[in-house]
Scaffold this motif. Structure first.
Motif, PDB file in Angstrom:
ATOM      1  N   PRO A  65       0.834  -1.208   0.000  1.00  0.00           N
ATOM      2  CA  PRO A  65       0.000   0.000   0.000  1.00  0.00           C
ATOM      3  C   PRO A  65       0.866   1.255   0.000  1.00  0.00           C
ATOM      4  CG  PRO A  65      -0.049  -1.100   2.139  1.00  0.00           C
ATOM      5  CD  PRO A  65       0.675  -2.011   1.215  1.00  0.00           C
ATOM      6  N   SER A  66       0.473   2.215  -0.810  1.00  0.00           N
ATOM      7  CA  SER A  66       1.289   3.425  -0.938  1.00  0.00           C
ATOM      8  C   SER A  66       0.410   4.559  -1.451  1.00  0.00           C
ATOM      9  CB  SER A  66       2.423   3.181  -1.935  1.00  0.00           C
ATOM     10  OG  SER A  66       1.880   2.987  -3.221  1.00  0.00           O
ATOM     11  N   LEU A  67       0.983   5.736  -1.463  1.00  0.00           N
ATOM     12  CA  LEU A  67       0.254   6.879  -2.018  1.00  0.00           C
ATOM     13  C   LEU A  67      -0.068   6.648  -3.486  1.00  0.00           C
ATOM     14  CD1 LEU A  67       1.791  10.257  -0.766  1.00  0.00           C
ATOM     15  CD2 LEU A  67      -0.554   9.463  -0.526  1.00  0.00           C
ATOM     16  N   ASP A  68       0.819   5.941  -4.185  1.00  0.00           N
ATOM     17  CA  ASP A  68       0.595   5.691  -5.612  1.00  0.00           C
ATOM     18  C   ASP A  68      -0.705   4.932  -5.861  1.00  0.00           C
ATOM     19  OD1 ASP A  68       2.853   6.811  -6.976  1.00  0.00           O
ATOM     20  OD2 ASP A  68       4.100   5.226  -6.155  1.00  0.00           O
ATOM     21  N   ASN A  69      -0.970   3.944  -5.014  1.00  0.00           N
ATOM     22  CA  ASN A  69      -2.153   3.109  -5.267  1.00  0.00           C
ATOM     23  C   ASN A  69      -3.276   3.392  -4.281  1.00  0.00           C
ATOM     24  OD1 ASN A  69      -1.495   1.775  -2.903  1.00  0.00           O
ATOM     25  ND2 ASN A  69      -0.744  -0.072  -3.899  1.00  0.00           N
ATOM     26  N   ASN A 113       5.349   6.751   0.831  1.00  0.00           N
ATOM     27  CA  ASN A 113       4.670   8.047   0.939  1.00  0.00           C
ATOM     28  C   ASN A 113       5.094   9.016  -0.147  1.00  0.00           C
ATOM     29  OD1 ASN A 113       3.286   7.313   3.369  1.00  0.00           O
ATOM     30  ND2 ASN A 113       5.241   7.511   4.426  1.00  0.00           N
ATOM     31  N   ASN A 114       5.811   8.540  -1.124  1.00  0.00           N
ATOM     32  CA  ASN A 114       6.282   9.410  -2.199  1.00  0.00           C
ATOM     33  C   ASN A 114       5.596   8.985  -3.498  1.00  0.00           C
ATOM     34  OD1 ASN A 114       7.792  10.643  -4.283  1.00  0.00           O
ATOM     35  ND2 ASN A 114       9.608  10.722  -2.980  1.00  0.00           N
ATOM     36  N   ASN A 115       4.795   9.886  -4.047  1.00  0.00           N
ATOM     37  CA  ASN A 115       4.185   9.581  -5.351  1.00  0.00           C
ATOM     38  C   ASN A 115       4.547  10.675  -6.357  1.00  0.00           C
ATOM     39  OD1 ASN A 115       2.628  11.636  -4.346  1.00  0.00           O
ATOM     40  ND2 ASN A 115       0.686  10.801  -5.043  1.00  0.00           N
ATOM     41  N   SER A 116       5.761  11.154  -6.214  1.00  0.00           N
ATOM     42  CA  SER A 116       6.212  12.270  -7.025  1.00  0.00           C
ATOM     43  C   SER A 116       6.153  11.951  -8.520  1.00  0.00           C
ATOM     44  CB  SER A 116       7.653  12.615  -6.631  1.00  0.00           C
ATOM     45  OG  SER A 116       8.295  13.294  -7.660  1.00  0.00           O
ATOM     46  N   VAL A 117       5.763  12.959  -9.281  1.00  0.00           N
ATOM     47  CA  VAL A 117       5.751  12.790 -10.743  1.00  0.00           C
ATOM     48  C   VAL A 117       7.168  12.734 -11.296  1.00  0.00           C
ATOM     49  CG1 VAL A 117       3.529  13.919 -11.055  1.00  0.00           C
ATOM     50  CG2 VAL A 117       5.613  15.293 -11.104  1.00  0.00           C
ATOM     51  N   PHE A 118       8.148  13.018 -10.444  1.00  0.00           N
ATOM     52  CA  PHE A 118       9.536  12.953 -10.909  1.00  0.00           C
ATOM     53  C   PHE A 118      10.118  11.538 -10.777  1.00  0.00           C
ATOM     54  CE2 PHE A 118       8.887  17.417  -9.794  1.00  0.00           C
ATOM     55  CZ  PHE A 118       9.363  18.034 -10.934  1.00  0.00           C
TER      56      PHE A 118
END
Lengths: 311, 555
Positions: free
Chosen positions: B252-256, B296-301
């Protein structure tokens, strides 16, 4: 077969000559562990099947900035009772002029006039409707109200209800509060779980046994109601009648729970109860009424309301 | 752990000591003293405000990215470092690239078939869908691992790797620890009976796990997340078959959106190749395969990605197709197909001409995966169920392109390209409410060799679409004076924009000079906002107007 033998030979070679790599394999695979989580909320407190996320709780409470004794009026009514709206209108006039009266409307199951039929298909009776009216003399003859008591001592007809209420409100002896009631509510929308905490403090000595009941009361229920003053329908049936203050549920049970007896000034009691609000309740229209009463005389010693659970 | 000045000094001291030791040894023995190699790269831009194209005011006026690698090698020993400087990072790069530092330093040696690296290292297991620590400067990506790698080959045809470390996060390191193990087996080398077999087999397996402390008050999170993969390759004659399957446990993450569903990805590719003809067919299924060392990192970079999801599309190089509507892999979920056919018509035939003609046809499709929502947000949070390799009802991307390349004579060769694109802007670019783009692109790439030293190359590009910004045209004229000079002029014109005030020109002039291992490039003009992608990983490039200087050098 030859291929299998060769693989065995190769495996032996690895084991014999390259223990370092096998050690490495074991080390890294050991490190490459995995935690399988079946319940993402297992760290959260659980009530029944429902887990509470404290971050999502909605809190509300009654106003305790000034301590006044408030008056409970229970209106016994029925959806097929053509005179009952008169009682409702009389009580509405009272409520429009004071904040110290708290009204609860109870569909009196003792009377057939509260039972649904084809023209009145919506059943507004709750589990307590029958319990309460069966304790009252002629409880099947509606409408009537109970003022300040949950028995015959508080009974009043439509024509006298306003005067009796005003008499009590103007009675200084009655108005002097005996108990302070602090209500703190939390509501978790995802589980529709309501928690009610009632803190009671005796402001003066009181000999009798006291109990507490919390009511879930819903406003804005639209259901057909016979109303003899309604002239637009030959059957005097107002189909979009709005039923306010309707008793849905008494918590934790019909007669609540006893807190104690022989209270000294300053003595405190508390009670905590939880309830899963059924899906048919419109939570945004619900209010919570808590009652402190004498379990023997059934006099209401204090009452207050939290008008919105979602604020 | 920010790399502070003391760390920089330590790293530099290490290199100086190594150099001094080498020098002393050189004086004593006058034999192998080792070698130091390096390179230098600088990009700097001067920015003008250009409200017409949306080029913003840049307070610093000038920004610069630069780095230099210094690598010392002696026999089986190697050590190196990279100095990086961002003052401040050029537009389009993450602002966390700021200041100076040495975010890369390592030492490694090989002895007795054992290779040990301490410090930073890049690594890839299989095709990367389980682990790929790599650097892509153009995208601002550097997810190098700082830790330890042990690699060995106990037997011919068998390679084992073990890694552990933390990933670079700009001038810091990510909060997670990455551990991994990989085994690669070349069966034909390992087993004598297969040495002479015409069929070549190889297979491999990997396990990668990350650790990150659970400090989340809402969910009980897995602190250790494991992924494993298996892969295989079979080659016989003109045919080859490749496949890799990766499975990732709950991550589980910010991405999903913190769902606890397991992820999986499979890529299978079959190829046939003989002289003059190459055919490749690939199919891919990806589901919930975000795999970062910081949940916790869903950066677009694309920060802290452990894995890399290759795109099944052709990577176009011509400006309009490459930067307006390129496809970015969707780790959330996609089913993709690609077919590549390259055929060379023989030379000295009627169709092939004197020098032959090459025709390349490529067709790529990407769809959403077929899922059923579980509506379990407040219970198991698995999110949805997936039909493996099931194709959903939303087409993300489609690309049909044909390229014909032909040399007409010694002085003239040409390449003609036609591309049809279907592009879901909402999904690929995250622009809600934007329509799907259907674009036709034509490119003529003409090269005129005037004589041995002088050549002119011209690109004529056209993109037509009724959606988005409408039609575009691009002209490039590039003059090369070998071996040192190049001058190029480019103009992009958004002549079909529905808003007449946005029908803008983007002129751009470039002058380049190359001498041996040094290259200097000066540019001036407008750069259109767009998207720059490498292998399905993309970066948004903002509009700019101004000077650009680029220097590369190596020794």
């Amino acid at each position: 077969m030859a291929l299998t033998l060769q693989l065995l030979v190769v495996s032996k070679l690895i084991i014999m000559r390259n223990t370092i790599f096998l050690s490495l394999l074991v080390l890294v695979l050991g490190l490459s562990s995995c935690d399988k989580v079946d319940d993402p909320y297992e760290h959260l407190p659980k009530v029944g099947d429902c887990r509470i996320d404290s971050n999502a709780l909605i809190f509300s409470s009654n106003d305790t900035t000034s301590i006044v004794r408030k008056l409970l009026v229970e209106e016994y009514t029925g959806i097929k009772c053509g005179n009952c709206p008169d009682m409702a209108r009389a009580l509405k006039d009272v409520l429009d002029n004071t904040d110290d009266v708290i009204l609860v409307a109870i569909q009196a199951s003792c009377s057939q006039l509260s039972h649904p039929d084809d023209k009145h298909p919506i059943d507004l009776r709750g589990p307590e409707s029958d319990v309460y009216c069966s304790e009252i003399s002629n409880g099947d003859v509606i409408p009537f109200s109970l003022i300040n008591y949950k028995d015959d001592a508080g009974k009043a007809a439509t024509g006298e209800v306003a005067n009796k209420i005003n008499d009590l409100l103007n009675d200084n002896a009655w108005s002097d509060p005996i108990f302070k009631l602090t209500m703190e509510l939390s509501y978790y929308p995802d589980c529709r779980l309501l928690s009610i905490s009632n803190e009671v403090e005796a402001l003066k000595a009181y000999n009798g046994e006291i109990g507490v009941i919390s009511y879930v009361v819903e406003n804005g229920l639209v259901a057909p109601q016979t109303d003899y003053k309604y002239r637009e329908d030959p059957d005097r049936l107002k189909k979009d009648y709005v039923h306010d203050h309707t008793l849905r549920k008494a918590l934790p049970s019909s007669w609540g729970v006893a807190l104690g007896s022989g209270s000294e000034a300053g003595e405190r009691y508390s009670n905590f109860t939880q309830f899963e609000m059924p899906a048919e309740y419109n939570v945004s229209n619900c209010e919570i009424v808590s009652i402190i009463y004498d379990t023997d005389t059934r006099e209401i010693l204090q009452v207050d309301v939290v008008k919105s659970i979602l604020d | 752990m920010t790399l502070e000045l003391t760390n920089i000094k330590k790293a530099l001291s290490l290199l100086f000591v190594l150099a001094a030791v080498s020098s002393t040894q050189a004086q004593e023995k006058k034999k192998d003293v080792g070698e130091i190699h390096g390179n230098f790269d600088l990009v700097s831009q001067y920015y003008n405000v250009d409200t017409l194209i949306g080029a913003p005011l840049v307070d610093e006026k000038i920004r610069m990215n630069a780095f230099s690698n210094l690598i010392y090698t002696k026999g089986k020993f190697s050590a190196g470092l990279r100095f990086e400087a961002y003052h401040n990072a050029v537009l389009g790069f993450n602002d966390q690239y700021r200041g100076n530092g040495i975010p890369f330093r390592y030492a490694s040696y090989s002895v007795d078939k054992l290779d040990i690296t301490i410090g930073h290292f890049y690594e890839q297991f299989g095709n990367g869908q389980i682990l790929r620590a790599y650097e892509e400067r153009g995208l601002g990506i550097d997810n190098v691992i700082d830790g330890i790698r042990v690699k060995g080959s106990p037997l011919k045809g068998l390679v084992l790797k073990g890694i552990i470390g933390e990933q670079r996060n700009y001038f810091d390191e990510g909060p997670g620890i990455v551990r991994g193990f990989d085994v690669d087996v070349q069966l034909n080398s390992l087993l004598k009976s297969l040495e002479t077999s015409k069929t070549r087999f190889s297979f491999g397996a990997s396990a990668v796990s990350k650790y990150q402390q659970d400090n989340n008050s809402t969910y009980t999170l897995p602190e250790n997340v494991l992924a494993y993969s298996v892969r295989g390759r079979l080659i016989r004659g003109d045919f080859s078959l490749d496949g890799e399957y990766t499975y990732k446990y709950n991550d589980p993450s910010l991405d999903n959106n913190f769902i606890f569903k397991d992820g999986q990805s499979a890529l299978v590719s079959a190829a046939y190749s003989r002289k003059g003809l190459g055919i490749t067919f690939s199919v891919k299924h990806t589901d919930n395969m975000f795999f970062r060392s910081d949940r916790n990192n869903n950066s677009v970079f694309n920060d802290l990605f452990i894995n890399y999801m290759p795109a099944l599309t052709r990577q176009h190089t011509y400006n309009l197709a490459a930067t307006l509507y390129p496809y970015a892999t969707q780790p959330r979920g996609e089913v993709a197909f690609q077919t590549d056919v390259i055929y060379k018509i023989k030379r000295k035939t009627a169709l092939g001409g004197k020098y032959g003609t090459t025709i390349a046809v490529n067709y790529a499709l990407a769809y959403n995966i077929d899922t059923v929502s579980l509506n379990d947000r407040n219970s198991s949070r698995l999110g949805y169920e997936t039909n493996f390799f099931g194709v959903g009802d939303r087409q993300y991307f489609g690309d049909f392109n044909v390229e014909v390349a032909r040399k007409f004579n010694k002085k003239f060769k040409a390449k003609f390209t036609y591309i049809y694109l279907h592009y879901d802007m909402e999904i690929i670019q995250g622009l809600g409410g934007k329509p799907n783009v259907h674009a036709n692109i034509g490119v003529a790439d003409l090269l005129f060799k005037l004589n041995k030293k002088h050549a002119i190359r011209t690109e004529l590009q056209s993109l037509t679409t009724p959606q988005d910004q409408g039609n575009w045209a691009t002209v490039v004229v590039e003059y090369t004076y070998s071996p040192h000079w190049t001058v190029a002029v480019m103009d992009q014109w958004n002549y079909g924009n529905s808003d007449p005030t946005d029908r803008l020109h983007y002129p751009y002039l470039t002058v380049g000079y190359v001498k041996n291992a040094n290259r200097i490039m000066l540019s001036y003009g407008r750069q259109r906002a767009g998207i720059f992608c490498v292998g399905g990983v993309c970066r948004v490039v903002p509009a700019s107007n101004g000077f650009n200087i680029a220097i590369t050098s190596s020794f």
